[in-house]
Design a protein around this motif. Structure first.
Motif, PDB file in Angstrom:
ATOM      1  N   ALA A   1       0.965  -1.130  -0.158  1.00 36.88           N
ATOM      2  CA  ALA A   1      -0.062  -0.030  -0.151  1.00 36.88           C
ATOM      3  C   ALA A   1       0.709   1.333  -0.182  1.00 36.88           C
ATOM      4  CB  ALA A   1      -1.028   0.027   1.131  1.00 36.88           C
ATOM      5  N   TYR A   2       1.902   1.293   0.925  1.00 32.80           N
ATOM      6  CA  TYR A   2       2.921   2.420   0.758  1.00 32.80           C
ATOM      7  C   TYR A   2       3.450   2.625  -0.662  1.00 32.80           C
ATOM      8  CZ  TYR A   2       3.260   2.741   5.857  1.00 32.80           C
ATOM      9  OH  TYR A   2       2.956   2.842   7.136  1.00 32.80           O
ATOM     10  N   GLN A   3       3.656   1.454  -1.446  1.00 30.05           N
ATOM     11  CA  GLN A   3       4.363   1.710  -2.675  1.00 30.05           C
ATOM     12  C   GLN A   3       3.108   2.140  -3.756  1.00 30.05           C
ATOM     13  OE1 GLN A   3       5.369  -2.449  -3.437  1.00 30.05           O
ATOM     14  NE2 GLN A   3       7.338  -2.047  -2.762  1.00 30.05           N
ATOM     15  N   ARG A   4       1.822   1.940  -3.423  1.00 32.53           N
ATOM     16  CA  ARG A   4       0.797   2.595  -4.281  1.00 32.53           C
ATOM     17  C   ARG A   4       0.732   3.840  -4.010  1.00 32.53           C
ATOM     18  NH1 ARG A   4      -3.913   0.873  -6.863  1.00 32.53           N
ATOM     19  NH2 ARG A   4      -5.035   2.592  -7.803  1.00 32.53           N
ATOM     20  N   ALA A   5       0.762   4.339  -2.823  1.00 31.45           N
ATOM     21  CA  ALA A   5       0.634   5.716  -2.328  1.00 31.45           C
ATOM     22  C   ALA A   5       1.957   6.756  -3.047  1.00 31.45           C
ATOM     23  CB  ALA A   5       0.676   6.024  -1.007  1.00 31.45           C
ATOM     24  N   LEU A   6       2.902   5.981  -3.091  1.00 29.85           N
ATOM     25  CA  LEU A   6       4.075   6.701  -3.791  1.00 29.85           C
ATOM     26  C   LEU A   6       4.150   6.549  -5.215  1.00 29.85           C
ATOM     27  CD1 LEU A   6       7.150   5.608  -1.511  1.00 29.85           C
ATOM     28  CD2 LEU A   6       6.253   7.915  -1.709  1.00 29.85           C
ATOM     29  N   ALA A   7       3.311   5.691  -5.646  1.00 25.91           N
ATOM     30  CA  ALA A   7       3.130   5.578  -7.347  1.00 25.91           C
ATOM     31  C   ALA A   7       1.991   6.469  -7.696  1.00 25.91           C
ATOM     32  CB  ALA A   7       2.603   4.101  -7.526  1.00 25.91           C
ATOM     33  N   ILE A   8       1.333   7.113  -6.744  1.00 27.87           N
ATOM     34  CA  ILE A   8       0.201   8.026  -6.929  1.00 27.87           C
ATOM     35  C   ILE A   8       0.908   9.308  -6.945  1.00 27.87           C
ATOM     36  CG2 ILE A   8      -1.951   9.374  -6.101  1.00 27.87           C
ATOM     37  CD1 ILE A   8      -2.668   6.320  -5.477  1.00 27.87           C
ATOM     38  N   ASP A   9       1.604   9.409  -5.767  1.00 27.54           N
ATOM     39  CA  ASP A   9       2.327  10.854  -5.532  1.00 27.54           C
ATOM     40  C   ASP A   9       3.715  10.487  -4.904  1.00 27.54           C
ATOM     41  OD1 ASP A   9       3.170  13.391  -4.646  1.00 27.54           O
ATOM     42  OD2 ASP A   9       1.532  13.735  -3.072  1.00 27.54           O
ATOM     43  N   PRO A  10       4.594  10.711  -5.885  1.00 30.33           N
ATOM     44  CA  PRO A  10       6.086  10.415  -5.490  1.00 30.33           C
ATOM     45  C   PRO A  10       6.646  11.235  -4.370  1.00 30.33           C
ATOM     46  CG  PRO A  10       5.880  10.247  -7.608  1.00 30.33           C
ATOM     47  CD  PRO A  10       4.594  10.773  -7.076  1.00 30.33           C
ATOM     48  N   SER A  11       6.170  12.230  -4.147  1.00 32.08           N
ATOM     49  CA  SER A  11       6.682  13.436  -3.063  1.00 32.08           C
ATOM     50  C   SER A  11       5.988  13.356  -1.842  1.00 32.08           C
ATOM     51  CB  SER A  11       6.534  14.673  -3.800  1.00 32.08           C
ATOM     52  OG  SER A  11       5.164  15.111  -4.186  1.00 32.08           O
ATOM     53  N   HIS A  12       4.985  12.246  -1.678  1.00 32.87           N
ATOM     54  CA  HIS A  12       4.437  12.146  -0.389  1.00 32.87           C
ATOM     55  C   HIS A  12       5.116  11.825   0.730  1.00 32.87           C
ATOM     56  CE1 HIS A  12       1.235  10.817   2.287  1.00 32.87           C
ATOM     57  NE2 HIS A  12       0.338  11.463   1.661  1.00 32.87           N
ATOM     58  N   VAL A  13       5.392  12.819   1.546  1.00 34.46           N
ATOM     59  CA  VAL A  13       6.543  12.653   2.561  1.00 34.46           C
ATOM     60  C   VAL A  13       6.237  11.569   3.594  1.00 34.46           C
ATOM     61  CG1 VAL A  13       7.594  13.928   4.326  1.00 34.46           C
ATOM     62  CG2 VAL A  13       6.938  15.164   2.456  1.00 34.46           C
ATOM     63  N   LYS A  14       4.787  11.471   4.007  1.00 36.46           N
ATOM     64  CA  LYS A  14       4.579  10.583   5.005  1.00 36.46           C
ATOM     65  C   LYS A  14       4.858   9.314   4.837  1.00 36.46           C
ATOM     66  CE  LYS A  14       1.475  13.396   7.995  1.00 36.46           C
ATOM     67  NZ  LYS A  14       0.262  13.248   9.036  1.00 36.46           N
ATOM     68  N   ALA A  15       4.295   8.905   3.323  1.00 36.50           N
ATOM     69  CA  ALA A  15       4.458   7.604   2.742  1.00 36.50           C
ATOM     70  C   ALA A  15       5.986   7.167   2.350  1.00 36.50           C
ATOM     71  CB  ALA A  15       3.766   7.459   1.519  1.00 36.50           C
ATOM     72  N   ARG A  16       6.762   8.215   2.269  1.00 39.58           N
ATOM     73  CA  ARG A  16       8.288   7.893   1.971  1.00 39.58           C
ATOM     74  C   ARG A  16       8.763   7.683   3.611  1.00 39.58           C
ATOM     75  NH1 ARG A  16      10.829   6.650  -2.125  1.00 39.58           N
ATOM     76  NH2 ARG A  16       9.484   8.487  -3.331  1.00 39.58           N
ATOM     77  N   ILE A  17       8.679   8.424   4.395  1.00 39.22           N
ATOM     78  CA  ILE A  17       9.071   8.058   5.789  1.00 39.22           C
ATOM     79  C   ILE A  17       8.586   6.642   6.146  1.00 39.22           C
ATOM     80  CG2 ILE A  17       8.861   8.887   8.176  1.00 39.22           C
ATOM     81  CD1 ILE A  17       8.498  11.552   7.201  1.00 39.22           C
ATOM     82  N   ASN A  18       7.459   6.432   5.982  1.00 40.09           N
ATOM     83  CA  ASN A  18       6.927   5.074   6.467  1.00 40.09           C
ATOM     84  C   ASN A  18       7.350   3.973   5.956  1.00 40.09           C
ATOM     85  OD1 ASN A  18       5.059   6.353   8.442  1.00 40.09           O
ATOM     86  ND2 ASN A  18       3.433   6.436   7.012  1.00 40.09           N
ATOM     87  N   ILE A  19       7.675   4.148   4.473  1.00 39.53           N
ATOM     88  CA  ILE A  19       8.160   2.774   3.824  1.00 39.53           C
ATOM     89  C   ILE A  19       9.678   2.716   4.265  1.00 39.53           C
ATOM     90  CG2 ILE A  19       8.948   4.045   1.746  1.00 39.53           C
ATOM     91  CD1 ILE A  19       7.769   1.321   0.274  1.00 39.53           C
ATOM     92  N   ASP A  20      10.590   3.926   4.557  1.00 41.20           N
ATOM     93  CA  ASP A  20      11.777   3.792   4.894  1.00 41.20           C
ATOM     94  C   ASP A  20      11.860   3.239   6.378  1.00 41.20           C
ATOM     95  OD1 ASP A  20      12.650   4.872   2.769  1.00 41.20           O
ATOM     96  OD2 ASP A  20      12.899   6.988   3.581  1.00 41.20           O
ATOM     97  N   ALA A  21      10.827   3.594   7.135  1.00 34.50           N
ATOM     98  CA  ALA A  21      10.894   2.963   8.644  1.00 34.50           C
ATOM     99  C   ALA A  21      10.665   1.425   8.378  1.00 34.50           C
ATOM    100  CB  ALA A  21       9.681   3.564   9.445  1.00 34.50           C
ATOM    101  N   LEU A  22       9.962   0.998   7.457  1.00 38.93           N
ATOM    102  CA  LEU A  22       9.746  -0.565   7.118  1.00 38.93           C
ATOM    103  C   LEU A  22      11.179  -1.128   6.842  1.00 38.93           C
ATOM    104  CD1 LEU A  22       6.459  -1.045   5.348  1.00 38.93           C
ATOM    105  CD2 LEU A  22       6.969  -1.513   7.874  1.00 38.93           C
ATOM    106  N   SER A  23      11.812  -0.205   6.167  1.00 36.78           N
ATOM    107  CA  SER A  23      13.226  -0.950   5.656  1.00 36.78           C
ATOM    108  C   SER A  23      13.969  -0.900   6.905  1.00 36.78           C
ATOM    109  CB  SER A  23      13.643   0.149   4.463  1.00 36.78           C
ATOM    110  OG  SER A  23      12.836   0.189   3.560  1.00 36.78           O
ATOM    111  N   ARG A  24      13.958  -0.006   7.535  1.00 33.96           N
ATOM    112  CA  ARG A  24      14.753  -0.191   8.971  1.00 33.96           C
ATOM    113  C   ARG A  24      14.588  -1.172   9.786  1.00 33.96           C
ATOM    114  NH1 ARG A  24      14.317   5.463   8.129  1.00 33.96           N
ATOM    115  NH2 ARG A  24      12.727   5.494  10.067  1.00 33.96           N
TER     116      ARG A  24
END
Length: 410
Positions: free
Chosen positions: A382-405
């Motif tokens: 779902a995070y990837q879908r959010a970023l596909a719609i809006d690559p600049s979406h800050v919260k989605a970017r932070i959240n998917i980075d948190a998953l990576s950590r």
């Protein structure tokens, strides 16, 4: 607003936060927080507010009968039908089941109580009840400023009194509204709220945008029963043919309301009531969200009254009763179904994704709900879908980075 806000966790926290915005609303949260009843207590208060407001609607419609030119024989049935439509419409769910929607539900209870108390007694302390309830409504949510105009709208259509006398009759309400407006312009919390609102978009852009917002509210949640906690409504900067058509339809309906205010007062007042109560949230003053279902909470009374008068004025009594029963059952069923969406964070945002599939914020909220529920693969998708719609979406970017950590691959 509640869980992370120490100002509503204790009496001392509330006291130390004053003067602040919406003090009566926050006080109600404190009462719930210290009661020990937990989440059940919060829901119970919201439900009680809604039930009491529905009773106020019933009483108000009975009282408005003469001023709005209703057949006295039909007034009780019209009042009951209006109250049922108000109580059972699924658009009310956001103001009742969504706990922070209490800002609307509690304000509405004080607001409708003030309307009901108006002119209940010509003199003595009882004449203070309406302006006191008006003050309580303003201390709950500032959008209650429309109350004197709502009283004029419903009390005056067939009145023989001059406008000067009508305005003078509301002198105590103006005396409440004037210092309240001054306080809202000078107090830091309200001033910050106002400046933050004005920074969202300029008034002209907001007016264009809210043509779409009002049209959405009156067609999708109200008429088509399509509820959405986060509708995908664009910010509009130019007048398109579609927007011009929507504006023309809204203006035409408003014109009908003005022209019918004397001849068919119930029709004119019902239409103008709806537009009046969308004015604070869906006109010139910008909001981050263009429209939400809860903005219909008080506005819905006007269209509900019109439908009730049509049913009981155009159909035989037995047919009107059956139609009212069918409407009540249908709306009640739709409300029960909508409340299933609110069972969990995941179910709420799944339902919202269905209605707003191209809105990145909706997908991000669904992602986070999946993450809280422990479904990490679903959250990642779902995070990837959010970023596909809006690559600049800050919260989605932070959240998917948190998953990576956390050891989850992107």
């Amino acid at each position: 607003v509640i869980v992370l806000n120490p100002a509503v966790h204790s009496w001392s926290g509330w006291r130390d936060s004053m003067p602040g915005i919406r003090p009566l609303l926050k006080l109600s949260y404190v009462l719930n927080w210290v009661s020990g009843l937990g989440i059940v207590g919060f829901h119970a208060v919201n439900l009680l507010c809604h039930a009491a407001s529905a009773l106020c609607v019933f009483a108000l419609c009975r009282r408005w009968g003469n001023a709005l030119g209703l057949d006295p024989v039909q007034v009780p049935a019209v009042a009951l039908t209006t109250a049922l439509l108000f109580a059972l419409h699924p658009a009310q769910t956001e103001a009742v089941t969504y706990i922070s929607g209490r800002s609307v539900a509690l304000m509405a209870l004080c607001y409708l109580g003030a309307c009901l108390a108006y002119r209940q007694a010509a003199s003595g302390w009882r004449r203070l009840l309406s302006p006191l309830l008006f003050a309580a409504a303003l201390l709950t949510k500032e959008t209650a400023w429309t109350l004197p105009f709502a009283i004029l709208l419903t009390e005056a259509p067939r009145s023989q009194a001059s406008w000067r006398d009508r305005l003078w009759g509301l002198r105590l309400h103006w005396a409440v509204l004037t210092p309240a407006a001054g306080a809202m312009l000078t107090m830091e919390g309200y001033r910050r709220l106002l400046l933050g609102s004005l920074a969202v978009r300029d008034p002209w852009t907001n007016l264009l945008t809210q043509v779409g917002g009002q049209f959405y509210l009156l067609t999708q949640p109200f008429l088509l029963l399509r509820m959405n906690i986060d509708p995908d409504l664009a910010v509009l900067t130019t007048v398109s043919p579609g927007l011009a058509l929507k504006a023309a339809i809204l203006l035409l309906v408003m014109l009908v309301g003005i022209l019918q205010l004397r001849r068919r007062s119930w029709l004119g007042a019902g239409i103008l009531w709806a537009f009046l109560h969308l004015l604070p949230t869906n006109s010139f003053l910008p909001r981050l969200d263009v429209a939400n279902d809860r903005q219909l909470y008080v506005a819905l009374i006007g269209p509900a009254l019109i439908l009730a008068v049509v049913l009981w004025g155009r159909l035989p009594r037995r047919a009107a009763a059956l139609a009212t029963l069918a409407l009540a059952l249908g709306l009640g069923g739709a409300t029960a179904e909508r409340n299933l969406d609110y069972e969990t964070e995941v179910s709420l945002w799944q339902a919202t994704v269905w209605e707003s599939p191209n809105k990145a914020r909706v997908w991000n909220n669904l992602d986070y709900a999946y993450q809280l529920a422990g479904d990490i693969p679903a959250a990642r998708r779902a995070y990837q879908r959010a970023l596909a719609i809006d690559p600049s979406h800050v919260k989605a970017r932070i959240n998917i980075d948190a998953l990576s950590r956390m050891g989850e691959p992107r």
